[in-house]
Design a protein around this motif. Structure first.
Motif, PDB file in Angstrom:
ATOM      1  N   GLY A  10      41.652  92.585  -8.774  1.00 23.76           N
ATOM      2  CA  GLY A  10      41.392  93.754  -9.591  1.00 23.76           C
ATOM      3  C   GLY A  10      42.486  94.803  -9.570  1.00 23.76           C
ATOM      4  O   GLY A  10      42.363  95.838 -10.231  1.00 23.76           O
ATOM      5  N   ARG A  11      43.567  94.573  -8.842  1.00 22.56           N
ATOM      6  CA  ARG A  11      44.659  95.541  -8.780  1.00 22.56           C
ATOM      7  C   ARG A  11      45.519  95.441 -10.034  1.00 22.56           C
ATOM      8  O   ARG A  11      45.761  94.346 -10.543  1.00 22.56           O
ATOM      9  N   ARG A  12      45.985  96.613 -10.486  1.00 22.53           N
ATOM     10  CA  ARG A  12      46.855  96.665 -11.647  1.00 22.53           C
ATOM     11  C   ARG A  12      48.316  96.737 -11.203  1.00 22.53           C
ATOM     12  O   ARG A  12      48.640  97.360 -10.191  1.00 22.53           O
ATOM     13  N   TRP A  13      49.179  96.088 -11.990  1.00 27.30           N
ATOM     14  CA  TRP A  13      50.607  96.081 -11.714  1.00 27.30           C
ATOM     15  C   TRP A  13      51.356  96.429 -12.986  1.00 27.30           C
ATOM     16  O   TRP A  13      51.020  95.955 -14.069  1.00 27.30           O
ATOM     17  N   PRO A  14      52.401  97.262 -12.882  1.00 24.40           N
ATOM     18  CA  PRO A  14      53.146  97.660 -14.079  1.00 24.40           C
ATOM     19  C   PRO A  14      54.011  96.533 -14.629  1.00 24.40           C
ATOM     20  O   PRO A  14      54.477  95.660 -13.886  1.00 24.40           O
ATOM     21  N   VAL A  15      54.224  96.558 -15.935  1.00 23.41           N
ATOM     22  CA  VAL A  15      55.094  95.592 -16.617  1.00 23.41           C
ATOM     23  C   VAL A  15      56.031  96.363 -17.531  1.00 23.41           C
ATOM     24  O   VAL A  15      55.580  97.146 -18.369  1.00 23.41           O
ATOM     25  N   ILE A  16      57.324  96.162 -17.357  1.00 19.88           N
ATOM     26  CA  ILE A  16      58.329  96.787 -18.216  1.00 19.88           C
ATOM     27  C   ILE A  16      59.319  95.717 -18.647  1.00 19.88           C
ATOM     28  O   ILE A  16      59.817  94.938 -17.820  1.00 19.88           O
ATOM     29  N   ASP A  17      59.597  95.662 -19.934  1.00 18.66           N
ATOM     30  CA  ASP A  17      60.514  94.676 -20.506  1.00 18.66           C
ATOM     31  C   ASP A  17      60.121  93.254 -20.119  1.00 18.66           C
ATOM     32  O   ASP A  17      60.969  92.399 -19.865  1.00 18.66           O
ATOM     33  N   GLY A  18      58.824  93.027 -20.065  1.00 17.91           N
ATOM     34  CA  GLY A  18      58.317  91.699 -19.758  1.00 17.91           C
ATOM     35  C   GLY A  18      58.416  91.295 -18.310  1.00 17.91           C
ATOM     36  O   GLY A  18      58.159  90.139 -17.964  1.00 17.91           O
ATOM     37  N   ILE A  19      58.764  92.234 -17.427  1.00 15.29           N
ATOM     38  CA  ILE A  19      58.900  91.938 -15.993  1.00 15.29           C
ATOM     39  C   ILE A  19      57.753  92.610 -15.244  1.00 15.29           C
ATOM     40  O   ILE A  19      57.641  93.844 -15.244  1.00 15.29           O
ATOM     41  N   ALA A  20      56.914  91.824 -14.621  1.00 14.59           N
ATOM     42  CA  ALA A  20      55.807  92.378 -13.834  1.00 14.59           C
ATOM     43  C   ALA A  20      56.308  92.825 -12.471  1.00 14.59           C
ATOM     44  O   ALA A  20      56.983  92.062 -11.770  1.00 14.59           O
ATOM     45  N   PHE A  21      56.014  94.068 -12.111  1.00 13.85           N
ATOM     46  CA  PHE A  21      56.324  94.548 -10.766  1.00 13.85           C
ATOM     47  C   PHE A  21      55.068  94.338  -9.925  1.00 13.85           C
ATOM     48  O   PHE A  21      54.129  95.117  -9.957  1.00 13.85           O
ATOM     49  N   ALA A  22      55.029  93.209  -9.196  1.00 14.26           N
ATOM     50  CA  ALA A  22      53.861  92.834  -8.395  1.00 14.26           C
ATOM     51  C   ALA A  22      54.254  92.746  -6.931  1.00 14.26           C
ATOM     52  O   ALA A  22      53.864  91.815  -6.216  1.00 14.26           O
ATOM     53  N   ARG A  23      55.006  93.720  -6.476  1.00 10.96           N
ATOM     54  CA  ARG A  23      55.472  93.737  -5.094  1.00 10.96           C
ATOM     55  C   ARG A  23      54.381  94.322  -4.201  1.00 10.96           C
ATOM     56  O   ARG A  23      54.163  95.545  -4.159  1.00 10.96           O
ATOM     57  N   ALA A  24      53.711  93.438  -3.473  1.00  6.51           N
ATOM     58  CA  ALA A  24      52.533  93.830  -2.707  1.00  6.51           C
ATOM     59  C   ALA A  24      52.837  94.851  -1.622  1.00  6.51           C
ATOM     60  O   ALA A  24      51.951  95.605  -1.212  1.00  6.51           O
ATOM     61  N   SER A  25      54.086  94.904  -1.149  1.00  9.99           N
ATOM     62  CA  SER A  25      54.443  95.855  -0.093  1.00  9.99           C
ATOM     63  C   SER A  25      54.754  97.252  -0.645  1.00  9.99           C
ATOM     64  O   SER A  25      55.061  98.161   0.129  1.00  9.99           O
ATOM     65  N   ARG A  26      54.662  97.428  -1.945  1.00  8.76           N
ATOM     66  CA  ARG A  26      54.963  98.714  -2.567  1.00  8.76           C
ATOM     67  C   ARG A  26      53.791  99.185  -3.440  1.00  8.76           C
ATOM     68  O   ARG A  26      53.982  99.539  -4.607  1.00  8.76           O
ATOM     69  N   PRO A  27      52.567  99.242  -2.918  1.00 10.24           N
ATOM     70  CA  PRO A  27      51.436  99.629  -3.769  1.00 10.24           C
ATOM     71  C   PRO A  27      51.546 101.054  -4.289  1.00 10.24           C
ATOM     72  O   PRO A  27      51.154 101.333  -5.435  1.00 10.24           O
TER      73      PRO A  27
END
Length: 368
Positions: free
Chosen positions: A14-31
């Motif tokens: 259920g966590r949301r992650w940002p996407v810019i220029d088609g690149i998902a920022f899903a870095r779990a250590s940087r919530p």
């Protein structure tokens, strides 16, 4: 992960992650960073969110933090800046030198040779720690649907705009499980070049790479040897540890791969115990691995029709190294001679192929 908004994805938890220029920022250590970027995206401040993510670095980074004004200038002017100018805005320093001249460094040629020597004409490929996408570009040029992941969002963003625009890209922490990739994803070729020695814990990460490869194969290039005085940071391995990690692996001296490419022959593998004195190891493994074959240039050479340029390290007949450190690290194994034979403008034919294999001539991105 599934789309949540036009600028975000939502994972299984259920966590949301940002996407810019088609690149998902899903870095779990940087919530916290992800939340702040999402807040700016939700508020319509796309450039502000992008600047936040471009300033993030990996945990090994010891250089300066990029200046916010420089990052905003990069975002605003990205369509007219060169790759080198973009990396200067990002304050990458020696890392920028490494990426700018990656196309001619002997370890890059070794990675191409490693994959070509066991080439299976893969339809799909995934590279962990892909950096700014040099290998993704080479694979895409051969019609491979290439995907890459890296822990540094800015490297992926540079890949998107300057190097490998067609690649599928995701920012993730390799050390955190699960990775934000669909459970059923499989690739014909899975690679990790010049980065595996940084990654910990190696066993679980390698297990995930093997899972992604499925019935395909792995190519893991330039793994630093802890028993050799390496110049780079990281968590290198010994030959004994390498054998334990890859009991099914075919292992090479990384420098042997570079030599084999230039000499247009098959590289010679060796048992890990015979390679205790080499600078770095390279290894291939997996059920889909093909037998070794001579390197003809199918991957190690630029594709047909590429607009070749003279290696920009040349100043007349001499090599102008970007730094003393760069010269110490790459100079001893450089394949491009101190007195070049390639002209300013390439001609077609076998001679041009020799110059390209030696990296006197390069297939650089248009906005290099």
């Amino acid at each position: 992960m599934t789309p949540d908004t036009a600028h975000s994805l939502r994972d299984a938890a259920g966590r949301r992650w940002p996407v810019i220029d088609g690149i998902a920022f899903a870095r779990a250590s940087r919530p916290e960073l992800a939340e702040e970027a999402l807040a700016r995206l939700d508020a319509g401040d796309r450039d502000g969110a992008l600047v936040l993510l471009l300033a993030d670095q990996d945990d090994w980074w010891r250089g300066p933090t990029a200046d916010e004004a420089a990052l905003r200038a990069l975002v605003q002017d990205r369509s007219r800046l060169s790759l080198r100018e973009a990396m200067a805005h990002l304050a990458w320093g020696p890392v920028g030198d490494y990426f700018a001249h990656r196309w001619s460094d002997p370890t890059f040629l070794a990675g191409l040779a490693l994959m070509e020597a066991h080439w299976t004409a893969p339809r799909t490929a995934f590279e962990l720690a892909c950096g700014i996408g040099q290998y993704l570009r080479a694979l895409s040029q051969r019609g491979v649907a290439a995907a890459g992941a890296d822990v540094v969002f800015a490297k992926l963003w540079v890949a998107r705009h300057w190097v490998a625009p067609e690649a599928e890209l995701v920012c993730l922490d390799a050390s955190v499980s699960p990775w934000p990739l669909a459970d059923e994803r499989r690739f014909d070729l899975v690679a990790c070049h010049d980065a595996f020695y940084f990654l910990e814990p190696k066993g679980p990460i390698l297990k995930r790479l093997r899972r992604l490869a499925g019935d395909g194969w792995l190519a893991v290039g330039h793994i630093h040897n802890r028993e050799w005085p390496n110049l780079s940071a990281g968590s290198a391995v010994t030959a004994e540890e390498l054998a334990a990690l890859f009991p099914d692996g075919t292992v090479y001296d990384d420098a042997e791969l570079t030599r084999a490419a230039v000499e247009r022959r098959a590289p010679h593998a060796a048992p890990p115990g015979a390679l205790t004195g080499v600078e770095a190891f390279s290894v291939v493994a997996g059920p889909g691995l093909a037998p070794v074959r001579p390197i003809s240039g199918a991957l190690a050479l630029p594709p047909d029709g590429a607009a070749l340029r003279r290696n920009p390290l040349y100043r007349g007949d001499a090599i102008a190294w970007p730094s003393e450190r760069y010269e110490r690290e790459y100079g001893p194994r450089a394949t491009y001679p101190a007195r070049p034979t390639a002209p300013e403008n390439a001609i077609s034919g076998a001679t041009t192929a020799e110059w390209a294999m030696r990296r006197e001539l390069l297939d650089l991105p248009e906005r290099w």
